[in-house]
Motif scaffolding. Sequence first.
Motif, PDB file in Angstrom:
ATOM      1  N   CYS A 308       0.076   1.207 -12.169  1.00 21.87           N
ATOM      2  CA  CYS A 308       0.984   0.103 -12.425  1.00 21.87           C
ATOM      3  C   CYS A 308       2.060   0.107 -11.338  1.00 21.87           C
ATOM      4  O   CYS A 308       2.640   1.151 -11.042  1.00 21.87           O
ATOM      5  CB  CYS A 308       1.620   0.254 -13.806  1.00 21.87           C
ATOM      6  N   ASP A 309       2.290  -1.044 -10.723  1.00 17.73           N
ATOM      7  CA  ASP A 309       3.348  -1.161  -9.716  1.00 17.73           C
ATOM      8  C   ASP A 309       4.694  -1.212 -10.442  1.00 17.73           C
ATOM      9  O   ASP A 309       5.010  -2.186 -11.131  1.00 17.73           O
ATOM     10  CB  ASP A 309       3.130  -2.433  -8.893  1.00 17.73           C
ATOM     11  N   VAL A 310       5.484  -0.150 -10.295  1.00 16.03           N
ATOM     12  CA  VAL A 310       6.766  -0.054 -11.001  1.00 16.03           C
ATOM     13  C   VAL A 310       7.943  -0.121 -10.025  1.00 16.03           C
ATOM     14  O   VAL A 310       9.047   0.313 -10.344  1.00 16.03           O
ATOM     15  CB  VAL A 310       6.841   1.238 -11.839  1.00 16.03           C
ATOM     16  N   TRP A 326      12.589  -0.099   5.348  1.00 18.17           N
ATOM     17  CA  TRP A 326      11.344   0.180   4.648  1.00 18.17           C
ATOM     18  C   TRP A 326      11.080  -0.767   3.484  1.00 18.17           C
ATOM     19  O   TRP A 326      11.978  -1.091   2.720  1.00 18.17           O
ATOM     20  CB  TRP A 326      11.363   1.623   4.121  1.00 18.17           C
ATOM     21  N   ARG A 327       9.824  -1.199   3.380  1.00 14.78           N
ATOM     22  CA  ARG A 327       9.348  -1.870   2.171  1.00 14.78           C
ATOM     23  C   ARG A 327       8.763  -0.765   1.295  1.00 14.78           C
ATOM     24  O   ARG A 327       7.709  -0.198   1.612  1.00 14.78           O
ATOM     25  CB  ARG A 327       8.273  -2.909   2.514  1.00 14.78           C
ATOM     26  N   VAL A 328       9.476  -0.430   0.243  1.00 12.68           N
ATOM     27  CA  VAL A 328       9.104   0.703  -0.614  1.00 12.68           C
ATOM     28  C   VAL A 328       8.234   0.216  -1.765  1.00 12.68           C
ATOM     29  O   VAL A 328       8.527  -0.798  -2.392  1.00 12.68           O
ATOM     30  CB  VAL A 328      10.356   1.414  -1.153  1.00 12.68           C
ATOM     31  N   GLN A 329       7.157   0.957  -2.035  1.00 13.23           N
ATOM     32  CA  GLN A 329       6.266   0.659  -3.154  1.00 13.23           C
ATOM     33  C   GLN A 329       6.146   1.908  -4.021  1.00 13.23           C
ATOM     34  O   GLN A 329       5.910   3.009  -3.511  1.00 13.23           O
ATOM     35  CB  GLN A 329       4.875   0.261  -2.645  1.00 13.23           C
ATOM     36  N   VAL A 330       6.299   1.730  -5.328  1.00  8.80           N
ATOM     37  CA  VAL A 330       6.209   2.847  -6.268  1.00  8.80           C
ATOM     38  C   VAL A 330       5.137   2.518  -7.302  1.00  8.80           C
ATOM     39  O   VAL A 330       5.185   1.460  -7.937  1.00  8.80           O
ATOM     40  CB  VAL A 330       7.552   3.104  -6.981  1.00  8.80           C
TER      41      VAL A 330
END
Length: 341
Positions: A308-310, A326-330
Amino acid sequence: MPEQARHVLGVAGCGGRLLPLLARHPARMTCADISAPQLAFTRLRLALLEQTDRQSFMDFMGYRPETSVARRKSIFRLLDLPPLDRRWLADLFHSRHWQAPIYQGAFEQTLQRLAKINGLFTGKAGRAIFQFRDLEEQSAYYQSRFPLKRWKAVIALLGNAAVLNSLLYKGAFPRNNLGISSREVYLDIFHTLFTTQVVRESFFLQMLFFGELRYPQGFPLECDPQVFQLARKAQQQCRLTVVQGDIFDCASSCRDVDFVSFSDVPSFLPAEVGMDVLQRLRPALGEDALTVIRGHLHVVRPDSAGFCDVTAQFQDAIAREKTQLWRVQVYRQTSSVQVSR
């Protein structure tokens, strides 16, 4: 990163991210990198953390500009380091006249070159924005007196992929896939920095305008007294492993990983490999594990089946980040989704 994670897996880099992660008291941490010099710097940081105090750490790394070469040499001489690391690091420091290690990375040296160019364009009027300690006053200066036209000329250079390739990435700069020009990306980044953050607090902006750190407010997290002491205490209890190799190979022997710090590695991978990063990590991950990925001008959109993209849950923290590059993805692993392979 959650407090007291069972197992943290991360790209080592030169070790700058590890001390703050250690301060969260993980039971186990595995740091991987394919670069032997990067790992030598990682082990150097960990040795400084374990074997010296914060003042010696700050002196050696170069956060105190008044530190003498003799002082830096004496600290290094007393460190217990693997022989190959000691030989390589000694040769490096000698070749660079024992200058501050914090300025010896490719990124920092690129910023020092750009700072010289920036100084020619924006001069004292550009650097004057650092006199403000209040965001409202800083924003007013930026809107009315900052040399914006000359600054945009600097941005045109910074946004030139050929220049970045030459200065930093040696031909391996990932292709911009954001759908807007690099110049527009940088204009937006710096507008955000100048209007939402006090620039003294940015390591990145200090380097870009001065070529060095002049204000302690911009020191990275490893310098924070509380972070340093927490990391030092945690290091004594953490099962810490530093591995030379591919992080995927490293992950294949790991289990119950609660947190993965992936840096921007996926941006540099072949497209099909970058797309598969989460799926390749998944066997190593524990329930609800978090994986953090970042990209600059090239952002990978991985196959997130079973995740799940949170990212939205961490927007406040992302907005406080001091470069905004930065484009941060968690991503959080979800136990309820089955992956068909």
